[in-house]
Design an enzyme around this catalytic site. Structure first.
Site, PDB file in Angstrom:
ATOM      1  N   HIS A 137       0.862  -1.199  -0.047  1.00  0.00           N
ATOM      2  CA  HIS A 137       0.077  -0.055   0.163  1.00  0.00           C
ATOM      3  C   HIS A 137       0.806   1.222   0.004  1.00  0.00           C
ATOM      4  O   HIS A 137       0.599   2.120  -0.728  1.00  0.00           O
ATOM      5  CB  HIS A 137      -0.824  -0.086   1.179  1.00  0.00           C
ATOM      6  CG  HIS A 137      -1.744   1.344   1.305  1.00  0.00           C
ATOM      7  ND1 HIS A 137      -2.534   2.098   0.756  1.00  0.00           N
ATOM      8  CD2 HIS A 137      -1.090   2.342   2.245  1.00  0.00           C
ATOM      9  CE1 HIS A 137      -3.053   3.082   1.149  1.00  0.00           C
ATOM     10  NE2 HIS A 137      -2.025   3.486   2.099  1.00  0.00           N
ATOM     11  N   GLU A 183      -5.416   9.988   0.310  1.00  0.00           N
ATOM     12  CA  GLU A 183      -5.657   8.600   0.517  1.00  0.00           C
ATOM     13  C   GLU A 183      -6.820   8.112  -0.641  1.00  0.00           C
ATOM     14  O   GLU A 183      -6.908   6.917  -1.192  1.00  0.00           O
ATOM     15  CB  GLU A 183      -6.227   8.005   1.949  1.00  0.00           C
ATOM     16  CG  GLU A 183      -5.135   8.116   2.765  1.00  0.00           C
ATOM     17  CD  GLU A 183      -4.066   6.779   2.601  1.00  0.00           C
ATOM     18  OE1 GLU A 183      -4.403   5.982   1.719  1.00  0.00           O
ATOM     19  OE2 GLU A 183      -3.146   6.744   3.244  1.00  0.00           O
TER      20      GLU A 183
END
Length: 284
Positions: A137, A183
């Site tokens: 990630h 994000e």
């Protein structure tokens, strides 16, 4: 999957924070490269291949252009290999951390153009979803856009702003801006909406949902609106905020946020699926 690299959790943070005394006061540590197993490298390879295949038509042009700078595709990259390219490009460097870290060290690292990357990787059974950020990630989702000069400058400014927010007791409000931009942000291109948020780019399901699904609301980014809005950590987002360019994001967040925090104290929080009359809705 997506999460900030800092914050509280209802369970103990995952990761080895002892490292035989090798974790520094700012939570950075050497990347424990020797600890990766063949299965770990294979998990990274499979994640990389899956996400890369999904990017056309869903990820923003700047991300796709920068992704090759990550280097290795068939194994977990060594952070120093990335820094050999990243530091000359924008002055940033990737630093290893054991996992989630507190707000002040996180903001301080960003303000000094150091991006903290969790160095452990998910287990094969967590291939589809993991709550906390792992090395895939953080590297795949976040690092490519640090090669973009405007986005790189925004990230440094966010770190400096985070330290100020901490002093003013406004970290919760600022964290919502991070969540809905860095994000889970969307950007408007001439050929349609695209994802630039790391939580979207590193998730196969949310990448399609965020850009193509008719279900979520897509709203033009407004600072007060965004910092009032709560978010979901265990499901796809119900609302996404849209920018026109990284320069717009940089310019919007450049002024002093102190007056905004004062305004926010008098405004009610909004649920993640709220729709306001003044919202500027963005069509796909």
């Amino acid at each position: 999957m997506g999460a900030t690299s800092y914050g509280a959790s209802e369970r103990p943070p995952r990761g080895d924070y002892s490292r035989d005394g090798k974790v520094a006061a700012d939570y950075t540590c050497p990347q424990n490269y020797a600890a990766y197993t063949p299965a770990d490298h294979d998990t990274y390879r499979r994640l990389y291949e899956r996400q890369t295949a999904l990017l056309p038509g869903l990820a923003c042009d700047e991300f796709i252009a920068a992704l090759p700078s990550l280097g290795a595709k068939n194994r977990i990259p060594r952070f120093e290999e990335i820094n050999d390219k990243l530091t000359p490009a924008t002055g940033w460097e990737v630093v290893a951390v054991p996992g989630l870290i507190p707000e002040v060290p996180f903001f301080t690292l960003l303000a000094n153009r150091k991006f903290p990357v969790t160095d452990w990787i998910r287990k094969p059974e967590e291939f589809e979803y993991i709550v906390e950020p792992d090395v895939f990630h953080d590297l795949f989702g976040h690092v490519p856009l640090l090669f973009n000069p405007v986005f790189a400058d925004h990230m440094q400014a966010y770190g400096a702003g985070g330290l100020k927010a901490h002093r003013l007791g406004a970290c919760e409000q600022l964290s919502r801006l991070y969540w809905y931009t860095i994000e889970f942000g969307l950007i408007k291109q001439t050929d349609g909406l695209r994802a630039y948020g790391a939580g979207i780019l590193s998730s196969s399901g949310e990448l399609v949902h965020a850009v193509k699904s008719p279900e979520p609301k897509r709203i033009a980014l407004d600072l007060l609106r965004t910092m009032r809005t709560r978010y979901k950590i265990d499901s796809y987002q119900q609302t996404y905020f849209v920018i026109n360019s990284f320069q717009q994001l940089f310019d919007m967040t450049a002024p002093d946020f102190t007056p905004l925090y004062a305004q926010l104290r008098s405004l009610a929080e909004l649920p993640a699926d709220a729709v306001l009359a003044e919202d500027v809705l963005v069509v796909r």
